[in-house]
Design a protein around this motif. Structure first.
Motif: not given
Length: 305
Positions: A4-9, A40-43, A74-76
């Motif tokens: 999973t990825l956080n889009l805001d990050q 960014v650190r969380q990502l 590509h994700i965006e």
């Protein structure tokens, strides 16, 4: 690792690399610098890799960060396409359409189109940006805008290009200063002081090719990016210009300027450019249809003159 990825990050990370600094990315997003740094650190913790390093005063992507950037676009795009596709299931026409165009079309073609859309679809938002064809084609390919209305040529393997309107060019000069003939040739204008579009514009390239039909190369006294600025300079008696006819029609007419037709005739084609794989939701469809209808109407008026 859970996939999973956080889009805001992800967006914050991309903007830091694009702008070269955490503070510039924070300003772009309307957030604080510590908030961007935290994202960014969380990502980085989520992916267990370092994504950004400082080179001098500029933030740059590490090799792992460069790899993530390759996928981020590509994700965006996939997220945007999913949201656009779901809009078809909503009632009415809502949402936002991002449209890029040139300054002349923005001033003299789009206002009536946008006014009609606002009256019929008050919940629809159309965000317009101006620039040249090359920039807008690139932004369509990147999906940072939904469509563009530009001067041809415009090409790209991923693009669909639909001509909308042929717009004739005319010469303009002050009515009281050595008025031009009803029809002028490159030779007629070649020895006169000229106010022309800036070299990067597709419209300027058309003008240069028109002069080249008689082996001439224009030597303008001014090169401007705004057709309205060109008209004012010509009206001030500083030279003669060549502009799209739409810039001299209706509210664009100038009391101090006289129009002359060009021989040979010169025209540009305005076209809508959109990605071939772009989902056309209700909002985008009504904008496309409105531009096509306005182009057809404007073409009919031009042929009737």
């Amino acid at each position: 690792m859970e996939k999973t990825l956080n889009l805001d990050q992800l967006k914050s990370f991309g903007l830091v690399i694009e702008t070269g600094s955490f503070s510039a990315a924070a300003e772009r997003l309307g957030l604080t610098q510590p908030a961007i740094s935290l994202q960014v650190r969380q990502l980085e913790r989520r992916l267990a890799v370092r994504l950004i390093e400082r080179v001098g005063k500029r933030a740059r992507a590490t090799p792992a960060g460069m790899e993530l950037l390759r996928h981020a676009h590509h994700i965006e795009t996939a997220v945007d396409n999913a949201i656009d596709a779901l809009a078809d299931h909503a009632s009415g026409v809502t949402g936002r359409v991002r449209l890029g165009t040139g300054a002349t079309a923005c001033l003299h073609f789009l206002p009536a189109v946008l006014r009609a859309l606002r009256e019929e679809f008050p919940a629809l938002g159309v965000v317009v940006s101006t620039g040249n064809t090359e920039d807008h084609v690139r932004r369509v390919e990147e999906n940072s805008i939904d469509l563009a209305l530009v001067t041809l040529p415009a090409a790209g393997r991923s693009l669909s290009v639909t001509p909308v309107l042929d717009d004739e060019f005319v010469a303009i000069g002050r009515s009281d200063l050595a008025p031009l003939k009803a029809r002028v040739t490159p030779a007629d204008l070649g020895g006169l002081p000229l106010v022309l579009f800036e070299p990067a514009a597709n419209t300027r390239k058309l003008v240069d090719r028109w002069f080249a039909t008689e082996g001439l190369q224009p030597q303008p006294v001014m090169e401007l990016g705004s057709v309205e600025a060109m008209k004012e300079m010509v009206a001030a008696g500083l030279g003669y210009g060549i502009v799209p006819r739409m810039a001299m029609a209706g509210r664009g007419a100038h009391p101090d300027l006289k129009i002359s037709r060009l021989a040979p005739r010169m025209h540009r084609t305005l076209a809508v450019v959109i990605r071939r794989d772009k989902p056309v939701n209700k909002a985008l469809r009504v904008v496309l249809d409105a531009i096509a209808a306005a182009g057809k109407k404007a073409g009919a008026v031009t042929r009737a003159r």
